[in-house]
Design a protein around this motif. Structure first.
Motif, PDB file in Angstrom:
ATOM      1  N   ILE A  88      30.216  28.636  41.674  1.00  0.00           N
ATOM      2  CA  ILE A  88      28.769  28.679  41.944  1.00  0.00           C
ATOM      3  C   ILE A  88      28.161  27.474  41.237  1.00  0.00           C
ATOM      4  CG2 ILE A  88      26.619  29.960  41.620  1.00  0.00           C
ATOM      5  CD1 ILE A  88      28.225  32.533  41.539  1.00  0.00           C
ATOM      6  N   MET A 136      28.465  44.926  41.909  1.00  0.00           N
ATOM      7  CA  MET A 136      28.094  43.732  41.140  1.00  0.00           C
ATOM      8  C   MET A 136      27.511  42.711  42.113  1.00  0.00           C
ATOM      9  SD  MET A 136      30.434  41.126  38.936  1.00  0.00           S
ATOM     10  CE  MET A 136      31.483  42.385  38.460  1.00  0.00           C
ATOM     11  N   ARG A 168      26.500  39.051  43.242  1.00  0.00           N
ATOM     12  CA  ARG A 168      26.916  37.673  42.971  1.00  0.00           C
ATOM     13  C   ARG A 168      25.688  36.782  42.829  1.00  0.00           C
ATOM     14  NH1 ARG A 168      31.353  34.285  43.683  1.00  0.00           N
ATOM     15  NH2 ARG A 168      30.812  32.174  44.315  1.00  0.00           N
ATOM     16  N   LEU A 169      25.628  36.028  41.737  1.00  0.00           N
ATOM     17  CA  LEU A 169      24.489  35.136  41.514  1.00  0.00           C
ATOM     18  C   LEU A 169      24.500  34.001  42.541  1.00  0.00           C
ATOM     19  CD1 LEU A 169      24.388  34.768  37.649  1.00  0.00           C
ATOM     20  CD2 LEU A 169      22.737  35.898  39.128  1.00  0.00           C
ATOM     21  N   ILE A 197      35.906  28.690  37.704  1.00  0.00           N
ATOM     22  CA  ILE A 197      37.012  29.334  38.422  1.00  0.00           C
ATOM     23  C   ILE A 197      36.725  29.276  39.919  1.00  0.00           C
ATOM     24  CG2 ILE A 197      38.272  31.511  38.773  1.00  0.00           C
ATOM     25  CD1 ILE A 197      38.760  30.207  36.007  1.00  0.00           C
ATOM     26  N   ALA A 222      34.894  33.534  34.875  1.00  0.00           N
ATOM     27  CA  ALA A 222      34.323  34.493  35.845  1.00  0.00           C
ATOM     28  C   ALA A 222      34.872  34.234  37.240  1.00  0.00           C
ATOM     29  CB  ALA A 222      32.799  34.379  35.878  1.00  0.00           C
TER      30      ALA A 222
HETATM   31  O1  2YC Z   1      31.482  29.141  39.074  1.00  0.00           O
HETATM   32  C1  2YC Z   1      32.391  29.993  38.858  1.00  0.00           C
HETATM   33  O2  2YC Z   1      33.260  29.859  37.970  1.00  0.00           O
HETATM   34  C2  2YC Z   1      32.417  31.233  39.713  1.00  0.00           C
HETATM   35  N1  2YC Z   1      33.788  31.722  39.870  1.00  0.00           N
HETATM   36  C3  2YC Z   1      31.515  32.280  39.035  1.00  0.00           C
HETATM   37  C4  2YC Z   1      31.412  33.563  39.859  1.00  0.00           C
HETATM   38  C5  2YC Z   1      30.493  34.561  39.169  1.00  0.00           C
HETATM   39  C6  2YC Z   1      30.373  35.822  40.032  1.00  0.00           C
HETATM   40  N2  2YC Z   1      29.657  36.870  39.296  1.00  0.00           N
HETATM   41  C7  2YC Z   1      28.326  36.956  39.347  1.00  0.00           C
HETATM   42  O3  2YC Z   1      27.629  36.221  40.002  1.00  0.00           O
HETATM   43  C8  2YC Z   1      27.692  38.028  38.491  1.00  0.00           C
HETATM   44  C9  2YC Z   1      27.285  37.468  37.144  1.00  0.00           C
HETATM   45  C10 2YC Z   1      25.815  37.643  36.932  1.00  0.00           C
HETATM   46  C11 2YC Z   1      27.928  38.338  36.125  1.00  0.00           C
HETATM   47  C12 2YC Z   1      28.589  39.333  36.875  1.00  0.00           C
HETATM   48  N3  2YC Z   1      28.516  39.089  38.153  1.00  0.00           N
END
Ligand code: 2YC
Length: 270
Positions: free
Chosen positions: A66, A1, A3-4, A59, A109
């Protein structure tokens, strides 16, 4: 996967109208219609007039929040017509806030998993499955129907597996490639998919492609034919630049939009 990054996310919110027009031009259908198709070719969506409300909770675990991710998810859900908000607290306090504001669905996420937690009907929707179903729906529209058509799935991970299942339910003739041949054997046994051991070969004799691999520069100009249609689920795209521009008007690809819209639609199943 993969990470964006903030760079990949920051244009999403204000670019939704333009992206929707692009989807309608390429597939004949809007983001919402593609997500609906991706969600319900298995079972009927709830017909209740009630619009589920969604809370997106930032999260901070692992590599942390992000910048712009929660806001991008919010803008996509809002764009397809569901009431949504980003909690101003993160993590546990954010979840508590979402419950206090009576959200029906929580979007959460961390670095390894991105889910929509349906509190109203008590089930979980995974971004990987929703992305797979949304892109299969887009490919179905690009190809003007996939029944009995040969489709090459590149990548036998979570998205590739879910895409193969969705393609099977659409009556497509599935071929699967992965560098890890133990993964392709599993899908072949479960779904009766054909195993491709040589990607170059497979790309040369397939025109309908669903790329669910994190690899880049695997699809080249010589693989593109006039009737080629590609659903490109991942970041980065698997296409070489010149191949991308050759097939662009018959290719659907985005970093988050189709997956999140389909997650929301999948949450409408009772
Ligand atoms: O900002 C937040 O809440 C972070 N914890 C979000 C982390 C997302 C990490 N996952 C991704 O970047 C990719 C997404 C396109 C969907 C799956 N993995």
């Amino acid at each position: 996967m993969i990470r964006l990054s903030h760079d990949l996310i920051r244009g999403i919110s204000r670019g939704l109208g333009r992206y929707d027009n692009e989807l309608q031009r390429k597939t004949g259908y809007s983001l919402k219609e593609i997500a609906y198709h991706g969600a319900c070719f298995k079972k009927e969506l709830c017909t209740s007039e009630y619009k589920l409300s969604a809370a997106i909770v930032p999260i901070s675990s692992g590599e942390g929040i992000i910048e712009g991710f929660s806001e991008a998810v919010h803008s996509i859900i809002d764009y397809i017509g569901f009431p949504a908000f980003v909690t101003d607290k993160s993590d546990i306090a954010g979840i508590a806030q979402a419950i206090e504001k009576e959200a029906d669905v929580l979007f959460l996420a961390d670095d390894n998993c991105f889910i929509a937690l349906n509190l109203k009907y008590r089930y979980v929707v995974y971004n990987s499955e929703a992305t797979a179903r949304g892109y299969v729906a887009a490919l179905d529209y690009l190809a003007e129907g996939l029944e009995k058509k040969e489709v090459l799935v590149i990548g036998a991970g979570n998205v590739g597996n879910a895409a193969a299942e969705a393609l099977k339910s659409m009556g497509a003739d599935i071929a699967i490639f992965d560098i890890d041949q133990s993964k392709t054997a599993l899908i072949a046994n479960k779904l009766g998919a054909r195993i491709e051991n040589n990607l170059d070969e497979a790309l040369s004799h397939h025109t309908f492609i669903l790329d669910a691999s994190p690899a880049d520069n695997i699809i080249r100009v010589e693989h593109i034919k006039p009737e080629t249609r590609i659903a490109e689920c991942g970041i980065p795209t698997g296409l070489m630049d010149e191949a991308f521009s050759l097939v662009e008007k018959h290719l659907v690809h985005d970093p988050l939009q189709i997956g999140v819209a389909t997650m929301m639609m999948l949450c409408c199943h009772v």
